[in-house]
Design a protein around this motif. Structure first.
Motif, PDB file in Angstrom:
ATOM      1  N   PHE A 294       0.804  -1.201  -0.154  1.00 28.64           N
ATOM      2  CA  PHE A 294       0.134  -0.162  -0.269  1.00 28.64           C
ATOM      3  C   PHE A 294       0.789   1.164   0.409  1.00 28.64           C
ATOM      4  CE2 PHE A 294      -1.968   3.613   1.784  1.00 28.64           C
ATOM      5  CZ  PHE A 294      -3.103   3.636   1.427  1.00 28.64           C
ATOM      6  N   SER A 295       0.543   2.728  -0.903  1.00 28.69           N
ATOM      7  CA  SER A 295       1.114   3.497  -0.610  1.00 28.69           C
ATOM      8  C   SER A 295       0.230   4.950  -1.132  1.00 28.69           C
ATOM      9  CB  SER A 295       2.202   3.600  -2.375  1.00 28.69           C
ATOM     10  OG  SER A 295       1.715   3.535  -3.257  1.00 28.69           O
ATOM     11  N   LEU A 296       0.809   6.027  -0.476  1.00 30.50           N
ATOM     12  CA  LEU A 296      -0.015   6.981  -1.120  1.00 30.50           C
ATOM     13  C   LEU A 296       1.497   8.107  -1.144  1.00 30.50           C
ATOM     14  CD1 LEU A 296       0.091   9.208   2.513  1.00 30.50           C
ATOM     15  CD2 LEU A 296      -0.885   7.211   3.249  1.00 30.50           C
ATOM     16  N   THR A 297       0.662   8.969  -1.925  1.00 28.77           N
ATOM     17  CA  THR A 297       1.792  10.453  -2.112  1.00 28.77           C
ATOM     18  C   THR A 297       0.574  10.898  -3.057  1.00 28.77           C
ATOM     19  OG1 THR A 297       2.766   8.204  -3.597  1.00 28.77           O
ATOM     20  CG2 THR A 297       3.093  10.192  -4.515  1.00 28.77           C
ATOM     21  N   ASN A 298       0.993  12.519  -1.610  1.00 25.39           N
ATOM     22  CA  ASN A 298       0.425  13.529  -1.231  1.00 25.39           C
ATOM     23  C   ASN A 298       1.919  14.839  -2.160  1.00 25.39           C
ATOM     24  OD1 ASN A 298      -2.004  12.328   0.094  1.00 25.39           O
ATOM     25  ND2 ASN A 298      -1.001  13.152   1.888  1.00 25.39           N
ATOM     26  N   TYR A 299       0.709  15.435  -2.925  1.00 26.44           N
ATOM     27  CA  TYR A 299       1.631  16.755  -3.863  1.00 26.44           C
ATOM     28  C   TYR A 299       0.883  17.955  -3.269  1.00 26.44           C
ATOM     29  CZ  TYR A 299       4.164  13.765  -6.768  1.00 26.44           C
ATOM     30  OH  TYR A 299       5.135  12.399  -7.571  1.00 26.44           O
ATOM     31  N   LYS A 300       1.690  18.833  -2.607  1.00 26.05           N
ATOM     32  CA  LYS A 300       0.748  20.055  -1.901  1.00 26.05           C
ATOM     33  C   LYS A 300       1.462  21.087  -2.392  1.00 26.05           C
ATOM     34  CE  LYS A 300       0.767  22.270   2.234  1.00 26.05           C
ATOM     35  NZ  LYS A 300       0.984  22.338   3.982  1.00 26.05           N
ATOM     36  N   SER A 301       0.261  21.758  -3.273  1.00 28.09           N
ATOM     37  CA  SER A 301       1.062  23.576  -3.397  1.00 28.09           C
ATOM     38  C   SER A 301       0.990  24.635  -2.488  1.00 28.09           C
ATOM     39  CB  SER A 301      -0.058  23.518  -4.073  1.00 28.09           C
ATOM     40  OG  SER A 301      -1.529  24.456  -3.052  1.00 28.09           O
ATOM     41  N   GLY A 302       2.155  25.866  -3.041  1.00 28.84           N
ATOM     42  CA  GLY A 302       1.583  26.721  -1.747  1.00 28.84           C
ATOM     43  C   GLY A 302       0.105  27.751  -2.316  1.00 28.84           C
ATOM     44  N   LYS A 303       0.539  28.223  -0.972  1.00 27.98           N
ATOM     45  CA  LYS A 303      -0.914  29.640  -1.123  1.00 27.98           C
ATOM     46  C   LYS A 303      -0.937  30.586  -2.324  1.00 27.98           C
ATOM     47  CE  LYS A 303      -1.619  29.984   3.827  1.00 27.98           C
ATOM     48  NZ  LYS A 303      -1.928  30.833   5.813  1.00 27.98           N
ATOM     49  N   HIS A 304      -2.146  30.498  -2.823  1.00 27.99           N
ATOM     50  CA  HIS A 304      -2.651  30.801  -3.862  1.00 27.99           C
ATOM     51  C   HIS A 304      -1.891  30.814  -4.819  1.00 27.99           C
ATOM     52  CE1 HIS A 304      -3.960  33.418  -0.867  1.00 27.99           C
ATOM     53  NE2 HIS A 304      -3.289  33.808  -0.867  1.00 27.99           N
ATOM     54  N   SER A 305      -1.457  29.618  -5.181  1.00 27.76           N
ATOM     55  CA  SER A 305      -0.530  28.977  -6.324  1.00 27.76           C
ATOM     56  C   SER A 305      -0.704  27.373  -6.512  1.00 27.76           C
ATOM     57  CB  SER A 305       0.848  28.444  -5.513  1.00 27.76           C
ATOM     58  OG  SER A 305       1.343  28.228  -6.372  1.00 27.76           O
ATOM     59  N   PHE A 306      -1.024  27.169  -8.223  1.00 25.40           N
ATOM     60  CA  PHE A 306      -1.652  25.834  -8.503  1.00 25.40           C
ATOM     61  C   PHE A 306       0.121  24.770  -8.537  1.00 25.40           C
ATOM     62  CE2 PHE A 306      -5.112  27.837  -9.230  1.00 25.40           C
ATOM     63  CZ  PHE A 306      -6.425  26.562  -8.524  1.00 25.40           C
ATOM     64  N   ASP A 307       1.095  25.699  -8.049  1.00 28.20           N
ATOM     65  CA  ASP A 307       2.581  24.873  -7.934  1.00 28.20           C
ATOM     66  C   ASP A 307       2.823  23.898  -7.096  1.00 28.20           C
ATOM     67  OD1 ASP A 307       3.103  26.084 -10.846  1.00 28.20           O
ATOM     68  OD2 ASP A 307       3.862  27.621  -9.842  1.00 28.20           O
ATOM     69  N   PHE A 308       3.170  22.402  -7.375  1.00 26.07           N
ATOM     70  CA  PHE A 308       3.310  21.781  -6.097  1.00 26.07           C
ATOM     71  C   PHE A 308       4.498  21.266  -5.552  1.00 26.07           C
ATOM     72  CE2 PHE A 308      -0.007  19.540  -8.597  1.00 26.07           C
ATOM     73  CZ  PHE A 308      -1.382  19.741  -7.344  1.00 26.07           C
TER      74      PHE A 308
END
Length: 246
Positions: A68-82
């Motif tokens: 089992f794996s989970l992978t998260n990509y999080k953007s910055g505030k007011h940005s869609f860049d991860f």
């Protein structure tokens, strides 16, 4: 540069796992009893703390082994860049065919240098314990607890009893709602050993309500807690989920 290389490494690892699972499914004959089963699901959220998260999970079962794996990509505030990423790769082995206990090996990858972890522990699937399984069945619930007894990190001292992971999944009135509603989540109970010999806990948890719209396509709402953040420890996420079951 190192961060980009790390992201590529676990992205390729997940891709290889998916390809191997599909290859095995195609290669197995219909007469064979043992087959790979599992799912891949994709989740996109907007968080009320003004960032976005893209998550995908992979589960594959074969005999007494589970990946089992989970992978998260999080953007910055007011940005869609991860800007940051986090991933867990878990390999589990059931101690015996009827045992509710699994040996677990976990590889944790984070953005940044020298902060990846290797963890070892045991998972107890409480819903699989015979004496209490009927209770969980009536509740349409699965619940497991996974203490990690050893944690290794590069250039750091070995940690013992570093975290306990709690994971649950509940089908909400499946007959009434035709399997359209579920509540699932996790609680990571992180151990913090104080200099005075005391013990404190920091929690990271997510609790997700899913509403099936059509087939395996869901609207999702999530309550989140992260005690490691300097501020904004609580947030609400909402978005969409698509699941592929095999």
């Amino acid at each position: 540069m190192a961060t980009n290389q790390k992201m590529q490494n676990y992205t390729w690892l997940n891709l290889i796992i998916v390809l191997l699972a599909n290859f095995n499914l195609l290669a197995q004959s219909t007469e064979e009893k043992e087959k790979i089963s599992g799912f891949i699901d994709f989740n996109g959220y907007y968080d009320t703390r003004e960032f976005s998260v893209l998550t995908y999970n992979i589960l594959a079962n074969l005999n007494r082994f589970q990946y089992f794996s989970l992978t998260n990509y999080k953007s910055g505030k007011h940005s869609f860049d991860f800007e940051t990423s986090y991933a867990e790769h878990n390999l589990r082995y059931q101690l015996s065919k009827k045992s509710p206990l699994d040996f677990t090996l976990q590889y944790v990858l984070r953005s940044g240098p020298d902060n990846d972890d290797y963890r070892f522990g045991f998972r107890a699937r409480l819903h699989s314990i015979k004496k209490i399984s009927s209770i969980f069945k009536k509740l349409n619930m699965r619940y497991s607890i996974n203490p990690m007894f050893v944690q290794l990190r590069r250039n750091s001292k070995t940690k013992y009893m570093s975290i306990i992971e709690h994971v649950y999944h509940i089908k909400i009135s499946p007959k009434t709602f035709n399997n359209r509603l579920y509540l699932s989540g996790f609680i990571d109970q992180n151990f913090s050993y104080l200099k005075n010999g005391g013990l404190a806990f920091k929690y990271v948890s997510e609790h997700q309500l899913g509403i099936r719209l059509i087939n395996q396509f869901y609207a999702i709402f999530e309550f989140r807690i992260n005690d490691f953040l300097p501020d904004g420890n609580y947030g609400l996420g909402y978005g969409l989920e698509y699941k592929i079951i095999f």
